[in-house]
Scaffold this motif. Sequence first.
Motif, PDB file in Angstrom:
ATOM      1  N   VAL A  24      51.534 -24.572  -4.146  1.00  0.00           N
ATOM      2  CA  VAL A  24      52.453 -24.022  -5.149  1.00  0.00           C
ATOM      3  C   VAL A  24      51.909 -22.751  -5.814  1.00  0.00           C
ATOM      4  CG1 VAL A  24      53.698 -24.514  -7.287  1.00  0.00           C
ATOM      5  CG2 VAL A  24      53.487 -26.286  -5.532  1.00  0.00           C
ATOM      6  N   PRO A  25      50.629 -22.684  -6.244  1.00  0.00           N
ATOM      7  CA  PRO A  25      50.152 -21.410  -6.805  1.00  0.00           C
ATOM      8  C   PRO A  25      50.233 -20.243  -5.828  1.00  0.00           C
ATOM      9  CG  PRO A  25      48.659 -23.182  -7.395  1.00  0.00           C
ATOM     10  CD  PRO A  25      49.602 -23.750  -6.379  1.00  0.00           C
ATOM     11  N   VAL A  26      50.010 -20.512  -4.541  1.00  0.00           N
ATOM     12  CA  VAL A  26      50.132 -19.457  -3.533  1.00  0.00           C
ATOM     13  C   VAL A  26      51.583 -19.004  -3.421  1.00  0.00           C
ATOM     14  CG1 VAL A  26      49.835 -18.888  -1.091  1.00  0.00           C
ATOM     15  CG2 VAL A  26      48.149 -20.336  -2.263  1.00  0.00           C
ATOM     16  N   ALA A  27      52.515 -19.959  -3.382  1.00  0.00           N
ATOM     17  CA  ALA A  27      53.931 -19.609  -3.312  1.00  0.00           C
ATOM     18  C   ALA A  27      54.371 -18.833  -4.552  1.00  0.00           C
ATOM     19  CB  ALA A  27      54.768 -20.877  -3.153  1.00  0.00           C
ATOM     20  N   ALA A  28      53.843 -19.213  -5.717  1.00  0.00           N
ATOM     21  CA  ALA A  28      54.178 -18.489  -6.950  1.00  0.00           C
ATOM     22  C   ALA A  28      53.645 -17.063  -6.909  1.00  0.00           C
ATOM     23  CB  ALA A  28      53.613 -19.241  -8.154  1.00  0.00           C
ATOM     24  N   ALA A  29      52.413 -16.898  -6.437  1.00  0.00           N
ATOM     25  CA  ALA A  29      51.820 -15.557  -6.356  1.00  0.00           C
ATOM     26  C   ALA A  29      52.583 -14.674  -5.373  1.00  0.00           C
ATOM     27  CB  ALA A  29      50.355 -15.661  -5.954  1.00  0.00           C
ATOM     28  N   ILE A  49      45.918 -20.620   0.586  1.00  0.00           N
ATOM     29  CA  ILE A  49      46.532 -19.393   1.078  1.00  0.00           C
ATOM     30  C   ILE A  49      46.424 -19.294   2.602  1.00  0.00           C
ATOM     31  CG2 ILE A  49      44.447 -17.966   0.798  1.00  0.00           C
ATOM     32  CD1 ILE A  49      46.334 -15.710  -0.132  1.00  0.00           C
ATOM     33  N   TYR A  50      45.334 -19.812   3.165  1.00  0.00           N
ATOM     34  CA  TYR A  50      45.189 -19.808   4.622  1.00  0.00           C
ATOM     35  C   TYR A  50      46.082 -20.875   5.259  1.00  0.00           C
ATOM     36  CZ  TYR A  50      41.091 -17.019   3.472  1.00  0.00           C
ATOM     37  OH  TYR A  50      40.264 -16.058   2.972  1.00  0.00           O
ATOM     38  N   LEU A  51      46.230 -22.012   4.607  1.00  0.00           N
ATOM     39  CA  LEU A  51      47.116 -23.047   5.137  1.00  0.00           C
ATOM     40  C   LEU A  51      48.566 -22.587   5.117  1.00  0.00           C
ATOM     41  CD1 LEU A  51      45.592 -26.269   3.513  1.00  0.00           C
ATOM     42  CD2 LEU A  51      45.126 -25.267   5.761  1.00  0.00           C
ATOM     43  N   VAL A  52      48.965 -21.866   4.066  1.00  0.00           N
ATOM     44  CA  VAL A  52      50.328 -21.340   3.996  1.00  0.00           C
ATOM     45  C   VAL A  52      50.553 -20.316   5.108  1.00  0.00           C
ATOM     46  CG1 VAL A  52      51.926 -19.974   2.603  1.00  0.00           C
ATOM     47  CG2 VAL A  52      50.587 -21.802   1.540  1.00  0.00           C
ATOM     48  N   GLN A  53      49.588 -19.446   5.335  1.00  0.00           N
ATOM     49  CA  GLN A  53      49.698 -18.460   6.405  1.00  0.00           C
ATOM     50  C   GLN A  53      49.815 -19.130   7.774  1.00  0.00           C
ATOM     51  OE1 GLN A  53      49.893 -15.107   6.233  1.00  0.00           O
ATOM     52  NE2 GLN A  53      49.783 -15.061   4.013  1.00  0.00           N
ATOM     53  N   ARG A  54      49.148 -20.262   7.941  1.00  0.00           N
ATOM     54  CA  ARG A  54      49.158 -20.985   9.216  1.00  0.00           C
ATOM     55  C   ARG A  54      50.334 -21.951   9.329  1.00  0.00           C
ATOM     56  NH1 ARG A  54      43.813 -21.808  11.434  1.00  0.00           N
ATOM     57  NH2 ARG A  54      44.240 -24.024  11.691  1.00  0.00           N
ATOM     58  N   ARG A  55      51.186 -21.982   8.299  1.00  0.00           N
ATOM     59  CA  ARG A  55      52.317 -22.916   8.246  1.00  0.00           C
ATOM     60  C   ARG A  55      51.851 -24.369   8.339  1.00  0.00           C
ATOM     61  NH1 ARG A  55      53.947 -18.395  10.849  1.00  0.00           N
ATOM     62  NH2 ARG A  55      55.870 -17.401  10.087  1.00  0.00           N
ATOM     63  N   LEU A  58      53.368 -30.270 -12.198  1.00  0.00           N
ATOM     64  CA  LEU A  58      54.621 -29.857 -12.833  1.00  0.00           C
ATOM     65  C   LEU A  58      54.475 -28.490 -13.499  1.00  0.00           C
ATOM     66  CD1 LEU A  58      55.895 -33.216 -14.360  1.00  0.00           C
ATOM     67  CD2 LEU A  58      56.797 -31.982 -12.379  1.00  0.00           C
ATOM     68  N   LEU A  59      53.319 -28.222 -14.103  1.00  0.00           N
ATOM     69  CA  LEU A  59      53.082 -26.892 -14.667  1.00  0.00           C
ATOM     70  C   LEU A  59      53.089 -25.819 -13.576  1.00  0.00           C
ATOM     71  CD1 LEU A  59      50.298 -27.401 -17.376  1.00  0.00           C
ATOM     72  CD2 LEU A  59      52.673 -26.709 -17.745  1.00  0.00           C
ATOM     73  N   ALA A  60      52.479 -26.133 -12.437  1.00  0.00           N
ATOM     74  CA  ALA A  60      52.464 -25.179 -11.329  1.00  0.00           C
ATOM     75  C   ALA A  60      53.879 -24.900 -10.832  1.00  0.00           C
ATOM     76  CB  ALA A  60      51.601 -25.716 -10.193  1.00  0.00           C
ATOM     77  N   ILE A  61      54.696 -25.933 -10.734  1.00  0.00           N
ATOM     78  CA  ILE A  61      56.082 -25.752 -10.298  1.00  0.00           C
ATOM     79  C   ILE A  61      56.862 -24.932 -11.322  1.00  0.00           C
ATOM     80  CG2 ILE A  61      58.241 -26.969  -9.815  1.00  0.00           C
ATOM     81  CD1 ILE A  61      56.577 -29.227  -8.623  1.00  0.00           C
ATOM     82  N   ALA A  62      56.608 -25.172 -12.619  1.00  0.00           N
ATOM     83  CA  ALA A  62      57.271 -24.394 -13.662  1.00  0.00           C
ATOM     84  C   ALA A  62      56.901 -22.915 -13.563  1.00  0.00           C
ATOM     85  CB  ALA A  62      56.894 -24.948 -15.039  1.00  0.00           C
ATOM     86  N   VAL A  63      55.629 -22.634 -13.286  1.00  0.00           N
ATOM     87  CA  VAL A  63      55.203 -21.236 -13.111  1.00  0.00           C
ATOM     88  C   VAL A  63      55.892 -20.623 -11.893  1.00  0.00           C
ATOM     89  CG1 VAL A  63      53.239 -19.748 -12.561  1.00  0.00           C
ATOM     90  CG2 VAL A  63      52.989 -21.566 -14.251  1.00  0.00           C
ATOM     91  N   PHE A  64      55.998 -21.384 -10.822  1.00  0.00           N
ATOM     92  CA  PHE A  64      56.688 -20.894  -9.620  1.00  0.00           C
ATOM     93  C   PHE A  64      58.137 -20.544  -9.925  1.00  0.00           C
ATOM     94  CE2 PHE A  64      59.522 -21.976  -6.081  1.00  0.00           C
ATOM     95  CZ  PHE A  64      59.107 -21.045  -5.137  1.00  0.00           C
ATOM     96  N   ILE A  65      58.839 -21.416 -10.638  1.00  0.00           N
ATOM     97  CA  ILE A  65      60.242 -21.155 -10.971  1.00  0.00           C
ATOM     98  C   ILE A  65      60.364 -19.922 -11.864  1.00  0.00           C
ATOM     99  CG2 ILE A  65      62.252 -22.073 -12.193  1.00  0.00           C
ATOM    100  CD1 ILE A  65      61.371 -24.860 -11.298  1.00  0.00           C
ATOM    101  N   ALA A  66      59.480 -19.811 -12.862  1.00  0.00           N
ATOM    102  CA  ALA A  66      59.532 -18.669 -13.777  1.00  0.00           C
ATOM    103  C   ALA A  66      59.296 -17.355 -13.036  1.00  0.00           C
ATOM    104  CB  ALA A  66      58.502 -18.857 -14.887  1.00  0.00           C
ATOM    105  N   LEU A  67      58.302 -17.333 -12.146  1.00  0.00           N
ATOM    106  CA  LEU A  67      58.011 -16.106 -11.405  1.00  0.00           C
ATOM    107  C   LEU A  67      59.111 -15.789 -10.400  1.00  0.00           C
ATOM    108  CD1 LEU A  67      54.155 -16.364 -10.768  1.00  0.00           C
ATOM    109  CD2 LEU A  67      55.384 -15.077 -12.520  1.00  0.00           C
TER     110      LEU A  67
END
Length: 299
Positions: free
Chosen positions: A205-210, A30-36, A252-261
């Motif tokens: 990916v979990p951060v992007a999904a959240a 989550i910190y890496l995503v915030q920092r791009r 792949l499960l994480a990506i599937a969760v991202f697409i669903a959300l």
Amino acid sequence: MIMEFLEPAFMQRALLAAVLVGITAPAVGIYLVQRRQALMGDGIGHVAMTGVGLGFLLNSSPVWMATLVAVAGSVTMELIRAYGRTRGDLALALLFYGGMAGGVLLINLSPTGSNANLNSYLFGSLSTVSTEDVTAISVLAAFVVLVTVGLRRQLFAVSQDEEFARVTGLPVRALNLLVAVTAAVTVTVAMRVVGLLLVSALMVVPVAAAQQLSRSFRTTFVLAVVIGTGVTLGGTVTSYYQDVPPGATIVLLAIAVFIALTLLATPLARRRARAAEAASAECDMAVPVTRRPTDDVTL
């Protein structure tokens, strides 16, 4: 039996490692995503390969050796990011590719190393998670959780705006280095389950999904950890029953969760936007029009 996957000792170790990975990877991500810096974990994974090779060559723990090399590499990457100018990207490329090439070379020079060992670290392996690995992963995961939760306010401030954080008196350089070191530790925590080549996806990916459901940092943090833990456990169990690589299955499960959300959040966002527009229109109609003195003047 439904719970037969809990009987083998190697699955017990693998599930414990999966839980720790599911918690730590999004907590740092989550910190890496915030920092791009979403791909930073990928670069550290390349560098950590040299540590794995050194571990086999020196007949020591590959996890601890990879941790040392990954920490050194992450600090170097952060210093290049902070001070590098036109040739910073070239230096990082040399570091990444050199780390991967060094790992492949060293692990093949080792008398106990082989391509099978290499693949287990690149893509993860359930059956190779040893008791020593679980101990190392537990210690490293405790460090990651302590940093990401205990210093969440300071790390968030630095990740959002370094200049503002510096004005408020925060030790920006030290905190940036701490984020880099924590990311390196997380990579070595996750490599036995997800693999060095795929660990960056579990950070991001979990951060992007959240983020599809939440805009606040605290809620995003919690949701990302829940999603990360869910997909690592689900991918580990699926790998046991279907005999497929755990790292690829988890990602792949994480990506599937991202697409669903994302599909779920899109109509909700549209409804919120329409409701906000309607509320704004009602407010505009409710505000009385103030007459100007010139309105009653006839020219």
